[in-house]
Design a protein around this motif. Structure first.
Motif, PDB file in Angstrom:
ATOM      1  N   ASP A  25      -3.821   6.166   4.129  1.00  0.00           N
ATOM      2  CA  ASP A  25      -3.795   4.981   3.265  1.00  0.00           C
ATOM      3  C   ASP A  25      -5.145   4.245   3.314  1.00  0.00           C
ATOM      4  OD1 ASP A  25      -1.370   5.214   2.027  1.00  0.00           O
ATOM      5  OD2 ASP A  25      -0.311   3.771   3.304  1.00  0.00           O
ATOM      6  N   ARG A  26      -5.895   4.397   4.387  1.00  0.00           N
ATOM      7  CA  ARG A  26      -7.229   3.759   4.447  1.00  0.00           C
ATOM      8  C   ARG A  26      -8.115   4.357   3.350  1.00  0.00           C
ATOM      9  NH1 ARG A  26      -7.421   0.221   8.341  1.00  0.00           N
ATOM     10  NH2 ARG A  26      -9.448  -0.371   7.506  1.00  0.00           N
ATOM     11  N   PHE A  27      -7.952   5.646   3.110  1.00  0.00           N
ATOM     12  CA  PHE A  27      -8.696   6.321   2.039  1.00  0.00           C
ATOM     13  C   PHE A  27      -8.085   5.968   0.678  1.00  0.00           C
ATOM     14  CE2 PHE A  27      -8.978  10.238  -0.621  1.00  0.00           C
ATOM     15  CZ  PHE A  27     -10.333  10.183  -0.887  1.00  0.00           C
ATOM     16  N   ARG A  28      -6.747   6.086   0.573  1.00  0.00           N
ATOM     17  CA  ARG A  28      -6.087   5.814  -0.716  1.00  0.00           C
ATOM     18  C   ARG A  28      -6.419   4.402  -1.208  1.00  0.00           C
ATOM     19  NH1 ARG A  28      -1.460   7.919   2.222  1.00  0.00           N
ATOM     20  NH2 ARG A  28      -1.140  10.108   1.709  1.00  0.00           N
ATOM     21  N   GLN A  29      -6.454   3.455  -0.273  1.00  0.00           N
ATOM     22  CA  GLN A  29      -6.651   2.044  -0.654  1.00  0.00           C
ATOM     23  C   GLN A  29      -8.097   1.571  -0.495  1.00  0.00           C
ATOM     24  OE1 GLN A  29      -3.752  -0.439   1.404  1.00  0.00           O
ATOM     25  NE2 GLN A  29      -2.194   1.158   1.269  1.00  0.00           N
ATOM     26  N   ASP A  30      -9.020   2.488  -0.259  1.00  0.00           N
ATOM     27  CA  ASP A  30     -10.442   2.141  -0.090  1.00  0.00           C
ATOM     28  C   ASP A  30     -10.674   1.098   0.999  1.00  0.00           C
ATOM     29  OD1 ASP A  30     -11.601   3.799  -2.072  1.00  0.00           O
ATOM     30  OD2 ASP A  30     -10.865   2.422  -3.627  1.00  0.00           O
ATOM     31  N   LEU A  31     -10.017   1.277   2.127  1.00  0.00           N
ATOM     32  CA  LEU A  31     -10.156   0.291   3.207  1.00  0.00           C
ATOM     33  C   LEU A  31     -11.318   0.615   4.137  1.00  0.00           C
ATOM     34  CD1 LEU A  31      -6.369  -0.180   4.160  1.00  0.00           C
ATOM     35  CD2 LEU A  31      -7.791  -1.644   2.703  1.00  0.00           C
TER      36      LEU A  31
END
Ligand code: TMP
Length: 251
Positions: free
Chosen positions: A220-226
């Motif tokens: 999710d860090r990648f999916r959400q550009d975190l």
């Protein structure tokens, strides 16, 4: 193991390549640094991700095996390679959810973070051309990928994997929010856990952190550009190593 040689490329997925070896009972899986999301609409190269996922998966497969879960895992070789038993993978993505997140919250009125008791089990048809759709019971039956008895076996195994993984990860301060597994049949018809178990395929939250973005230690860090994707995966490896120091080498 040093005498085992890698043969033809059998299959290339988004995050791994599968090769034949000179042994018919062993295939070699190479973990790639490629990251994709949203059916590969979003893509990146994340240096170090392949090695981290290979090692995390190896450790988790070993822990699951030690707790009686049959897996395809045989051992690791070097940092990017895993040796596994050949399996006929069932084209189903079996998702177990302990806490509401991701697509569940986009598809029904439920707040992210809501505990799901008992865990929710979702089946998706694994086919990129169709966009891996969520299946209803009726569609699952219509597809006839497995017999009703095998489906029961798949449900039981997915929930057992959830129980074991959840307990294990809780010991190192990680909340197993949800995860996806792929299962397959060996030549002799045994149902095995296949594919991988890594921050690419699980949602993992740091139990010590309450901030809803800072606690995310998965894809999710990648999916959400975190940002900090590889760092988060490194943290997961460090924690998991706390329960199991070194994966076995294939011999
Ligand atoms: P979802 O909330 O997007 O349906 O994802 C549920 C879980 O499945 C989550 O842990 C991420 C994992 N997953 C995969 O491993 N591969 C996929 O292609 C998708 C969509 C989800």
């Amino acid at each position: 193991m040093t005498d085992l040689s890698i043969g033809a490329l059998l299959y290339e997925g988004k995050a791994k390549r599968v090769y034949a070896t000179d042994r018919s009972d062993v295939v070699a899986v190479e973990y790639k640094d490629d990251a994709t999301a949203f059916n590969a609409l979003k893509k990146a190269q994340l240096a170090g991700k392949g090695a981290l996922n290979c090692r995390i998966s190896a450790l988790l497969f070993e822990q699951l095996e030690a707790r009686g879960v049959p897996t395809h895992y045989l051992g690791v070789r070097d940092s990017l390679w895993m040796l596994v038993r050949p399996v006929r993978v069932i084209p189903l993505e079996v998702v177990v959810r302990n806490t509401a997140a991701g697509s569940l919250c986009k598809q029904m009125p439920i707040e992210p973070g809501t505990p799901l008791t008992p865990p929710l089990l979702d089946f998706y048809y694994k086919d990129d051309a169709f966009g891996d759709p969520l299946l209803s019971e009726a569609r699952l039956e219509r597809l006839a990928l497995v017999t009703p008895a095998q489906l029961e076996q798949i449900r039981d195994l997915a929930l057992r994997i959830n129980d074991e993984l959840r307990r294990l990860l809780a010991q190192v301060g990680l909340e197993l929010v949800d995860f996806k597994v792929e299962l397959g049949f060996s030549d002799d018809g045994e149902l095995l856990l296949a594919d991988e178990i890594s921050p690419d395929t699980c949602r993992l939250w740091d139990r010590a952190v309450s901030d809803s973005r800072a606690r995310i230690l998965d894809k999710d860090r990648f999916r959400q550009d975190l940002g900090g994707v590889v760092e988060a995966y490194g943290e997961v490896l460090k924690r998991v190593q706390g329960v199991c120091p070194e994966p076995r080498l294939y011999r």
